[in-house]
Design an enzyme around this catalytic site. Sequence first.
Site, PDB file in Angstrom:
ATOM      1  CB  THR A 141      -0.691   0.559   0.834  1.00  0.00           C
ATOM      2  OG1 THR A 141       0.079   0.535   2.568  1.00  0.00           O
ATOM      3  CG2 THR A 141      -2.111  -1.255   1.034  1.00  0.00           C
ATOM      4  CG  ASP A 142      -0.877   4.374  -2.229  1.00  0.00           C
ATOM      5  OD1 ASP A 142      -1.613   4.885  -1.882  1.00  0.00           O
ATOM      6  OD2 ASP A 142      -0.401   5.347  -3.661  1.00  0.00           O
ATOM      7  CD  GLN A 143       2.405  10.085   2.595  1.00  0.00           C
ATOM      8  OE1 GLN A 143       3.046  10.090   1.297  1.00  0.00           O
ATOM      9  NE2 GLN A 143       3.072  10.074   4.016  1.00  0.00           N
TER      10      GLN A 143
END
Length: 139
Positions: A15-17
């Site tokens: 996942t990203d931010q």
Amino acid sequence: MHISTVEAKVRYSETDQMGVVYHANYLVWMEMGRSELIEDLGFHYADMERMGILAPVYNVNVDYKKPCKYGEKVVIRTWIDYYNGVRIVYGYEIYNGVGELAATGTSSHVCVKKENFQPISVRKILPAWHEAYEKAKKK
């Protein structure tokens, strides 16, 4: 048409931010689906590679529709969208944890000789693969 299905659990590292799966990870899931489909048909990439044949990607397309999030189980559906004895296009649908269509895509491949990357005829060099692909491809 044969459609292969495989599940994957979204890991935190994917996942990203923003808390959603980083876009490049969909390519990894597509490869998982492609490998599962090939195994469903009774083959393995490793066997082909031991014969000195590779199947590089020469084009990939992904359309992102809904997010996938950490902890969800995603479902990857894969099929043979196009096959002509030399070129292979795999089709993909990826569903998020609530069953929504999260992404669609295709990847295009050509089998080549490992030593010089010259295309080969799957029909001639891998006749069992050819027959299985003909039977499994999208009509």
